[in-house]
Design an enzyme around this catalytic site. Structure first.
Site, short mmCIF file in Angstrom:
data_model
loop_
_atom_site.label_atom_id
_atom_site.label_comp_id
_atom_site.label_asym_id
_atom_site.label_seq_id
_atom_site.Cartn_x
_atom_site.Cartn_y
_atom_site.Cartn_z
N LYS A 33 1.16 3.30 -52.11
CA LYS A 33 1.45 4.72 -51.84
C LYS A 33 2.27 4.89 -50.55
O LYS A 33 3.10 5.80 -50.46
CB LYS A 33 0.15 5.52 -51.79
CG LYS A 33 -0.58 5.58 -53.14
CD LYS A 33 0.27 6.23 -54.21
CE LYS A 33 -0.46 6.44 -55.53
NZ LYS A 33 0.38 7.12 -56.53
N TYR A 38 -3.98 -0.09 -52.94
CA TYR A 38 -3.54 1.25 -53.35
C TYR A 38 -2.71 1.89 -52.23
O TYR A 38 -1.62 2.44 -52.47
CB TYR A 38 -4.78 2.10 -53.65
CG TYR A 38 -4.50 3.48 -54.18
CD1 TYR A 38 -4.15 3.68 -55.51
CD2 TYR A 38 -4.61 4.60 -53.35
CE1 TYR A 38 -3.92 4.96 -56.01
CE2 TYR A 38 -4.37 5.88 -53.83
CZ TYR A 38 -4.03 6.05 -55.16
OH TYR A 38 -3.79 7.32 -55.64
N ILE A 60 -8.62 14.68 -55.78
CA ILE A 60 -8.42 15.68 -56.83
C ILE A 60 -9.31 15.32 -58.02
O ILE A 60 -9.44 14.14 -58.36
CB ILE A 60 -6.93 15.67 -57.31
CG1 ILE A 60 -5.96 15.72 -56.11
CG2 ILE A 60 -6.67 16.82 -58.28
CD1 ILE A 60 -6.05 16.94 -55.23
N ASN A 90 4.71 10.36 -61.55
CA ASN A 90 3.30 10.66 -61.28
C ASN A 90 2.36 9.53 -61.70
O ASN A 90 1.31 9.35 -61.10
CB ASN A 90 2.93 11.96 -62.02
CG ASN A 90 1.43 12.13 -62.14
OD1 ASN A 90 0.76 12.53 -61.19
ND2 ASN A 90 0.86 11.80 -63.30
N ASP A 148 5.60 2.81 -70.59
CA ASP A 148 4.85 2.09 -69.55
C ASP A 148 5.79 2.03 -68.35
O ASP A 148 6.82 1.34 -68.39
CB ASP A 148 4.49 0.68 -70.04
CG ASP A 148 3.82 -0.15 -68.96
OD1 ASP A 148 3.79 0.27 -67.78
OD2 ASP A 148 3.34 -1.25 -69.29
N ASP A 158 3.76 8.82 -71.17
CA ASP A 158 2.49 8.16 -70.82
C ASP A 158 2.38 6.86 -71.59
O ASP A 158 2.99 6.69 -72.64
CB ASP A 158 1.30 9.07 -71.13
CG ASP A 158 0.06 8.73 -70.29
OD1 ASP A 158 -0.22 9.45 -69.31
OD2 ASP A 158 -0.61 7.71 -70.61
N THR A 209 -9.96 14.47 -61.35
CA THR A 209 -9.25 14.00 -62.55
C THR A 209 -10.02 12.81 -63.12
O THR A 209 -10.94 12.29 -62.46
CB THR A 209 -7.83 13.49 -62.18
OG1 THR A 209 -7.97 12.29 -61.41
CG2 THR A 209 -7.02 14.52 -61.42
P1 NAP Z 1 -5.34 9.80 -64.16
O1 NAP Z 1 -6.33 10.87 -64.36
O2 NAP Z 1 -5.79 8.39 -64.31
O3 NAP Z 1 -4.07 10.06 -65.12
C1 NAP Z 1 -2.95 9.20 -64.99
C2 NAP Z 1 -2.29 8.99 -66.33
O4 NAP Z 1 -1.24 8.02 -66.12
C3 NAP Z 1 -3.23 8.38 -67.37
O5 NAP Z 1 -2.95 8.89 -68.66
C4 NAP Z 1 -2.89 6.91 -67.27
O6 NAP Z 1 -3.26 6.12 -68.37
C5 NAP Z 1 -1.38 7.00 -67.11
N1 NAP Z 1 -0.81 5.72 -66.72
C6 NAP Z 1 -1.42 4.69 -66.07
N2 NAP Z 1 -0.59 3.65 -65.99
C7 NAP Z 1 0.56 4.01 -66.59
C8 NAP Z 1 1.78 3.34 -66.84
N3 NAP Z 1 1.95 2.06 -66.48
N4 NAP Z 1 2.78 4.01 -67.46
C9 NAP Z 1 2.60 5.28 -67.86
N5 NAP Z 1 1.45 5.96 -67.69
C10 NAP Z 1 0.44 5.32 -67.05
O7 NAP Z 1 -4.69 9.92 -62.69
P2 NAP Z 1 -4.54 11.20 -61.73
O8 NAP Z 1 -5.76 11.30 -60.90
O9 NAP Z 1 -4.08 12.35 -62.50
O10 NAP Z 1 -3.41 10.65 -60.77
C11 NAP Z 1 -2.02 10.96 -60.97
C12 NAP Z 1 -1.25 10.45 -59.75
O11 NAP Z 1 -1.77 11.09 -58.58
C13 NAP Z 1 -1.37 8.96 -59.51
O12 NAP Z 1 -0.15 8.45 -59.03
C14 NAP Z 1 -2.44 8.86 -58.45
O13 NAP Z 1 -2.34 7.68 -57.70
C15 NAP Z 1 -2.13 10.10 -57.63
N6 NAP Z 1 -3.25 10.58 -56.83
C16 NAP Z 1 -4.43 10.94 -57.42
C17 NAP Z 1 -5.48 11.40 -56.61
C18 NAP Z 1 -6.81 11.81 -57.18
O14 NAP Z 1 -7.74 12.05 -56.39
N7 NAP Z 1 -6.98 11.93 -58.48
C19 NAP Z 1 -5.30 11.49 -55.22
C20 NAP Z 1 -4.07 11.12 -54.67
C21 NAP Z 1 -3.05 10.67 -55.48
P3 NAP Z 1 -4.59 5.16 -68.20
O15 NAP Z 1 -5.76 6.09 -68.25
O16 NAP Z 1 -4.47 4.23 -69.33
O17 NAP Z 1 -4.49 4.47 -66.86
#
Ligand code: NAP
Length: 268
Positions: A165, A161, A196, A91, A64, A38, A198
């Site tokens: 994706k 976005y 989701i 992810n 990163d 992360d 999060t």
């Molecule tokens: P999240 O809660 O924001 O967690 C993502 C983690 O990745 C955070 O710790 C974030 O840090 C970290 N991150 C961001 N940029 C990064 C980088 N450049 N290098 C390494 N780590 C990095 O996100 P999530 O909701 O779990 O989403 C995870 C994945 O699922 C993503 O690809 C997202 O697009 C996808 N997704 C999510 C949803 C949803 O509804 N939540 C739906 C469809 C797809 P920061 O907090 O500093 O950004």
């Protein structure tokens, strides 16, 4: 513990929280050695510690995903662990919500750099380790790329976005075919979550509330939930279960596939 992933090493990006943490927890609870990567060191260290406390073999790697040098260093760090890599879960991602008129280059570039370039770099720099892992254990290695329902359909205000994706979806299919036809024993699949619960979806909900489109974050999350036929937000664990399946030998004949986990959102 079922031990389905005993002796395997899995790297999960963006695993300090949200979906990535749930994936690391699921793979770790089934015996994998998990590397929590992360960009946030304090949260990532804490996540790895919590996984260890829960009985998993976990360690933290600062990364990163948008940095090519970062991936080169990550590959060197993984190499020093030995025995290659069995699964890479790309992810890490950032949200990018802006209608076209407000979609400036900074928002566009950040989304592309993290969500799409990060997946390309990870796959490229981890491929030799995945190949080594598949040779050692013979079961084949696995790349799982986290896309979104927005890699499949449109939603107003999400063009940047969605472009990232959708790119992840087709990058996945191309690499899957490339690896398979080169007889590399590495399967590559994408996962398409719906909404989701999060930290990321809470940021989106806060934005809706700030724009006056919902009374508060709770109401905004409720609106997201009501858009799914199942009437609820997904849990990170719902996505982790699908990823664990794709990583497992049960998915041995699956490559280039897209696994949609969205409570029926895209089925309407
Ligand atoms: P999240 O809660 O924001 O967690 C993502 C983690 O990745 C955070 O710790 C974030 O840090 C970290 N991150 C961001 N940029 C990064 C980088 N450049 N290098 C390494 N780590 C990095 O996100 P999530 O909701 O779990 O989403 C995870 C994945 O699922 C993503 O690809 C997202 O697009 C996808 N997704 C999510 C949803 C949803 O509804 N939540 C739906 C469809 C797809 P920061 O907090 O500093 O950004």
């Amino acid at each position: 513990m079922t031990g389905r992933f005993d002796g395997r090493t899995c790297l999960v990006t963006g695993a300090a929280m949200g979906i990535g943490y749930a994936i690391a927890e699921r793979l770790g609870s089934e015996g994998a050695r998990v590397v929590v990567a992360d960009v946030k060191p304090a949260e990532g260290e804490d996540a790895a510690r919590r996984l260890c406390d829960a009985g998993c073999d976990a360690s933290f790697l600062a990364l990163d995903v948008s940095s090519e040098d970062g991936w080169k260093q990550a590959a060197a760090a993984m190499e020093s662990l030995g025995a290659g890599l069995d699964a890479l879960v790309n992810n890490a991602g950032v949200e990018a919500v802006a209608p076209l008129a407000e979609l400036d280059m900074a928002i566009w570039r950040r989304a592309m750099d993290v969500n799409l370039t990060g997946v390309y770099l990870g796959t490229r720099y981890m491929a030799p380790l995945l190949l080594a892992g598949s040779a050692v254990r013979g079961a084949g290695a696995s790349v799982v790329n986290i896309s979104s329902i927005m890699g499949l359909i449109g939603l107003p205000g999400s063009s940047a976005y969605a472009a990232t994706k959708g790119g992840v979806r087709l990058f996945t299919k191309n690499i899957a075919v490339e690896f398979a036809m080169e007889r590399k024993n590495i399967r590559v699949n994408s996962v398409h979550p719906g909404f989701i619960q999060t930290p990321m979806s809470e940021v989106g909900a806060r934005r809706l509330a700030e724009k006056g489109l919902a009374k508060d974050v709770g109401e905004a999350l409720g609106q997201m939930a009501s858009m799914s036929p199942m009437g609820r937000l997904g849990r990170p664990e719902d996505i982790a279960a699908g990823v664990a399946f794709l990583v497992s030998d049960d998915a041995a004949f699956m490559t280039g596939a897209e696994l949609v986990i969205d409570g029926g959102y895209t089925a309407r």
